[in-house]
Write an enzyme that holds these catalytic residues in place. Sequence first.
Site, PDB file in Angstrom:
ATOM      1  N   LYS A 199      -7.940  -1.451   6.492  1.00  0.00           N
ATOM      2  CA  LYS A 199      -8.314  -1.841   5.130  1.00  0.00           C
ATOM      3  C   LYS A 199      -7.458  -2.995   4.608  1.00  0.00           C
ATOM      4  O   LYS A 199      -7.958  -3.893   3.926  1.00  0.00           O
ATOM      5  CB  LYS A 199      -8.229  -0.623   4.203  1.00  0.00           C
ATOM      6  CG  LYS A 199      -9.397   0.345   4.450  1.00  0.00           C
ATOM      7  CD  LYS A 199      -9.274   1.627   3.655  1.00  0.00           C
ATOM      8  CE  LYS A 199      -8.359   2.606   4.321  1.00  0.00           C
ATOM      9  NZ  LYS A 199      -8.368   3.954   3.762  1.00  0.00           N
ATOM     10  N   HIS A 242       0.848  -1.191   0.000  1.00  0.00           N
ATOM     11  CA  HIS A 242       0.000   0.000   0.000  1.00  0.00           C
ATOM     12  C   HIS A 242       0.881   1.238   0.000  1.00  0.00           C
ATOM     13  O   HIS A 242       1.894   1.285   0.670  1.00  0.00           O
ATOM     14  CB  HIS A 242      -0.902   0.002   1.243  1.00  0.00           C
ATOM     15  CG  HIS A 242      -1.769   1.216   1.349  1.00  0.00           C
ATOM     16  ND1 HIS A 242      -2.936   1.343   0.639  1.00  0.00           N
ATOM     17  CD2 HIS A 242      -1.631   2.358   2.054  1.00  0.00           C
ATOM     18  CE1 HIS A 242      -3.490   2.514   0.918  1.00  0.00           C
ATOM     19  NE2 HIS A 242      -2.718   3.158   1.771  1.00  0.00           N
ATOM     20  N   SER A 285      -6.714   3.689  10.009  1.00  0.00           N
ATOM     21  CA  SER A 285      -7.449   3.735   8.745  1.00  0.00           C
ATOM     22  C   SER A 285      -6.759   2.856   7.694  1.00  0.00           C
ATOM     23  O   SER A 285      -7.393   2.035   7.025  1.00  0.00           O
ATOM     24  CB  SER A 285      -7.526   5.198   8.285  1.00  0.00           C
ATOM     25  OG  SER A 285      -7.910   5.301   6.939  1.00  0.00           O
ATOM     26  N   ASP A 311     -14.352   3.016   8.435  1.00  0.00           N
ATOM     27  CA  ASP A 311     -13.344   3.950   7.925  1.00  0.00           C
ATOM     28  C   ASP A 311     -13.991   4.986   7.011  1.00  0.00           C
ATOM     29  O   ASP A 311     -13.649   6.164   7.074  1.00  0.00           O
ATOM     30  CB  ASP A 311     -12.236   3.213   7.176  1.00  0.00           C
ATOM     31  CG  ASP A 311     -11.183   4.187   6.655  1.00  0.00           C
ATOM     32  OD1 ASP A 311     -10.576   4.877   7.490  1.00  0.00           O
ATOM     33  OD2 ASP A 311     -11.005   4.283   5.431  1.00  0.00           O
ATOM     34  N   ARG A 314     -13.668  13.075   9.720  1.00  0.00           N
ATOM     35  CA  ARG A 314     -12.350  13.699   9.943  1.00  0.00           C
ATOM     36  C   ARG A 314     -12.095  14.796   8.919  1.00  0.00           C
ATOM     37  O   ARG A 314     -11.515  15.834   9.227  1.00  0.00           O
ATOM     38  CB  ARG A 314     -11.253  12.636   9.849  1.00  0.00           C
ATOM     39  CG  ARG A 314     -11.207  11.705  11.064  1.00  0.00           C
ATOM     40  CD  ARG A 314     -10.375  10.468  10.762  1.00  0.00           C
ATOM     41  NE  ARG A 314      -9.001  10.783  10.390  1.00  0.00           N
ATOM     42  CZ  ARG A 314      -8.216  10.004   9.642  1.00  0.00           C
ATOM     43  NH1 ARG A 314      -8.665   8.837   9.206  1.00  0.00           N
ATOM     44  NH2 ARG A 314      -6.987  10.365   9.358  1.00  0.00           N
TER      45      ARG A 314
END
Length: 434
Positions: A187, A82, A183, A161, A168
């Site tokens: 995922k 990621h 967060s 999320d 947020r």
Amino acid sequence: MRAYDIIAKKRDGKKLTTAEIEFFIVGYMDGSIPDYQAAAFNMAVFFQGLDDEETSALTMAMVQSGDQFDLSAIHGIKVDKHSTGGVGDTTTLVLAPLVASVGAPMAKMSGRGLGHTGGTLDKLEAIPGFHIEMEQQQFVDAVNRVGVAVVGQTGNLVPADKQLYALRDVTATVESIPLIAASIMSKKIAAGADAIVLDVKVGSGAFMKTVDDAFLLAHKLVNIGEQVGRKTVAIITSMDQPLGNAIGNTVEVQEAIATLAGKGPSDLQMLCLTLGGQMLYLAEIVDSPQEGERLLLQSLQDGTALAKMRELISSQQGDASVVDDPQKLPQANEQMTVLAETEGYVNAIEAEQIGLAAMIMGAGRATKDDQIDYGAGVVLQCKVGSYVEAGDVLATLYSNRTDKFAEAALMVQQAYTICEEQPVAMPLVYGVVS
Ligand code: URA
Ligand code: CA
């Protein structure tokens, strides 16, 4: 338990229990805890922080808010990668076939992009015939047979999320390291990864503006992974310019193909080898990340990686001949060059601006219903450190919308900072946290 007491406890800097954190997330998702209490909770966390145990509890409570994928039917250790945001970040297109080419299973679930360019899925769909929809069983079979598959995300992954992030975003609490870490990790864990390699970007266009903050986030991510039993490595990398030269869909597929043939831009190749080396190490294919890098470099040079790209494309009904003839990818009808106005050294290239220029020419979506123009994009001809004279070509724009050329050209030109002094060479990779 009451939401009020949990908020007050965090406000006063005390440590929350796992039960309290679970209560809060469950309550927020079932609607018994309203947005204004969740907003206050986020702000308390923003100021007081969460320790590793609390952050892990938050991560797992978020994971449990939705579906979780079970990839256990796929042989081997499934490593996911990621990046914390990049413009023209072609790494997934390269790494999926590259890492698979030396034996690590790549079960990649990807999203579509909102913003500058398409996401990995959109880029792959630039390849004629390429299918990104598969049933779970087909996906498992494809990874077991070919070693790699890339599919669109299905199911309801981490709804907590989506809801928390939206909150947020409007309450000035995005920039909290524990909230960002939970967060991201929630995922990846819900998507079924056994191990995770993270590319933490630092620079003006990134979430983390300073190297110190990037290291803090990296440690947080790695510690969560450790707490929840998923081996995690984080690599801190620079974002003082876009990675590689291409920003778009067709142009990035072409860049990925060139990179898989060992002929890619040096920064993109280097980052892919660094991330891929760590992935192979976590997949237990090699005994060290360095050995992984050597294996991957060999695969780029001897045609193995490119052959795996052809296999991946064929297995998902795409036209694999694009690998040998990239002109078969959707092309833009028009192109235009952006010229330097002054002479000097390229000091920085604001990635965000280049991405926006690609988007307005059609490479990305402003809203989720927009159609992508695969042929649209930007190819940088000069990167940081280059010396240019007035009139030299900085970049080439590709689009079918000539009405957008002037605006895009101005954005690209303004994204470049050109100075008299030669810039101090900055590293692409600042460090590795594991
Ligand atoms: N990326 C994420 O997925 N979540 C954040 O909160 C920030 C960056
Ligand atoms: Ca690129």
